[in-house]
Motif scaffolding. Structure first.
Motif, PDB file in Angstrom:
ATOM      1  N   GLY A  87     -25.021  19.742 -77.755  1.00  0.00           N
ATOM      2  CA  GLY A  87     -25.663  20.984 -78.155  1.00  0.00           C
ATOM      3  C   GLY A  87     -24.735  21.983 -78.833  1.00  0.00           C
ATOM      4  N   GLU A  88     -23.489  21.619 -79.057  1.00  0.00           N
ATOM      5  CA  GLU A  88     -22.517  22.511 -79.694  1.00  0.00           C
ATOM      6  C   GLU A  88     -22.580  22.342 -81.214  1.00  0.00           C
ATOM      7  N   VAL A  89     -22.573  23.447 -81.947  1.00  0.00           N
ATOM      8  CA  VAL A  89     -22.555  23.379 -83.407  1.00  0.00           C
ATOM      9  C   VAL A  89     -21.120  23.080 -83.851  1.00  0.00           C
ATOM     10  N   ILE A  90     -20.951  21.988 -84.560  1.00  0.00           N
ATOM     11  CA  ILE A  90     -19.648  21.556 -85.059  1.00  0.00           C
ATOM     12  C   ILE A  90     -19.583  21.911 -86.542  1.00  0.00           C
ATOM     13  N   THR A  91     -18.544  22.625 -86.944  1.00  0.00           N
ATOM     14  CA  THR A  91     -18.350  22.977 -88.344  1.00  0.00           C
ATOM     15  C   THR A  91     -16.987  22.487 -88.793  1.00  0.00           C
ATOM     16  N   LEU A  92     -16.981  21.759 -89.889  1.00  0.00           N
ATOM     17  CA  LEU A  92     -15.742  21.250 -90.472  1.00  0.00           C
ATOM     18  C   LEU A  92     -15.627  21.824 -91.874  1.00  0.00           C
ATOM     19  N   ASN A  93     -14.576  22.588 -92.116  1.00  0.00           N
ATOM     20  CA  ASN A  93     -14.254  23.080 -93.454  1.00  0.00           C
ATOM     21  C   ASN A  93     -13.093  22.234 -93.959  1.00  0.00           C
ATOM     22  N   TYR A  94     -13.091  21.950 -95.249  1.00  0.00           N
ATOM     23  CA  TYR A  94     -12.028  21.104 -95.773  1.00  0.00           C
ATOM     24  C   TYR A  94     -11.704  21.464 -97.212  1.00  0.00           C
ATOM     25  N   ALA A  95     -10.512  21.060 -97.606  1.00  0.00           N
ATOM     26  CA  ALA A  95     -10.043  21.186 -98.981  1.00  0.00           C
ATOM     27  C   ALA A  95      -9.213  19.948 -99.271  1.00  0.00           C
ATOM     28  N   ALA A  96      -9.185  19.542-100.526  1.00  0.00           N
ATOM     29  CA  ALA A  96      -8.371  18.392-100.919  1.00  0.00           C
ATOM     30  C   ALA A  96      -7.884  18.617-102.341  1.00  0.00           C
ATOM     31  N   ASP A  97      -6.600  18.333-102.542  1.00  0.00           N
ATOM     32  CA  ASP A  97      -6.036  18.424-103.884  1.00  0.00           C
ATOM     33  C   ASP A  97      -4.877  17.446-104.011  1.00  0.00           C
ATOM     34  N   ASP A  98      -4.267  17.423-105.189  1.00  0.00           N
ATOM     35  CA  ASP A  98      -3.191  16.461-105.434  1.00  0.00           C
ATOM     36  C   ASP A  98      -1.855  16.889-104.847  1.00  0.00           C
ATOM     37  N   GLU A  99      -1.731  18.120-104.424  1.00  0.00           N
ATOM     38  CA  GLU A  99      -0.473  18.597-103.871  1.00  0.00           C
ATOM     39  C   GLU A  99      -0.411  18.488-102.346  1.00  0.00           C
ATOM     40  N   ASN A 100      -1.510  18.830-101.674  1.00  0.00           N
ATOM     41  CA  ASN A 100      -1.512  18.879-100.211  1.00  0.00           C
ATOM     42  C   ASN A 100      -2.410  17.844 -99.557  1.00  0.00           C
TER      43      ASN A 100
END
Length: 136
Positions: A87-100
């Motif tokens: 019942g917990e709201v799970i939130t995943l934020n993400y970023a992706a690039d060629d450097e990191n």
């Protein structure tokens, strides 16, 4: 030998039946909203929301790569949220690039324990040494 082949065939058939996808019960989940856009240069964005509370959005933009072996890369930012079985709201934020690379963020993700003070002191000391005195 014939019995062995028959037993082997029966075992293989049993494994295939057991590994087959199981039908999911219930009605299909409705899509409440959905939008997507793809630009001629390769940039894109999409977003959707389903009736069971799943939400996702992502934006990709094109930029020149920092490494010499490729010309263009896509920089991605997005998020996904859903409700866990507890019942917990799970939130995943993400970023992706060629450097990191891929960088996920969310309160549900495990975090490493803190570095013990004695180990941190040793690491700081090693970093303070000139490069010629460091072990290889």
């Amino acid at each position: 030998m014939k019995n062995f082949a028959l037993c082997l065939s029966a075992a293989a058939l049993l494994c295939l039946v057991h590994a087959a996808p199981k039908p999911q019960g219930g009605e299909p989940i409705a899509i409440i909203s959905q939008e997507s856009n793809i630009e001629p240069d390769g940039a894109y964005n999409y977003a959707y929301e389903t009736a069971n509370g799943i939400k996702a959005e992502e934006t990709g933009t094109v930029k020149k790569a920092t490494s010499a072996d490729s010309t263009d890369v896509i920089i991605v930012k997005g998020s996904v949220s859903y409700t866990s079985p507890e019942g917990e709201v799970i939130t995943l934020n993400y970023a992706a690039d060629d450097e990191n690379g891929f960088q996920p963020q969310g309160s549900h993700l495990p975090t490493p324990p803190p570095i013990p003070p004695a180990i941190q002191k040793a690491l700081d000391y090693l970093l303070s040494l000139p490069p010629s005195q460091r072990r290889r």
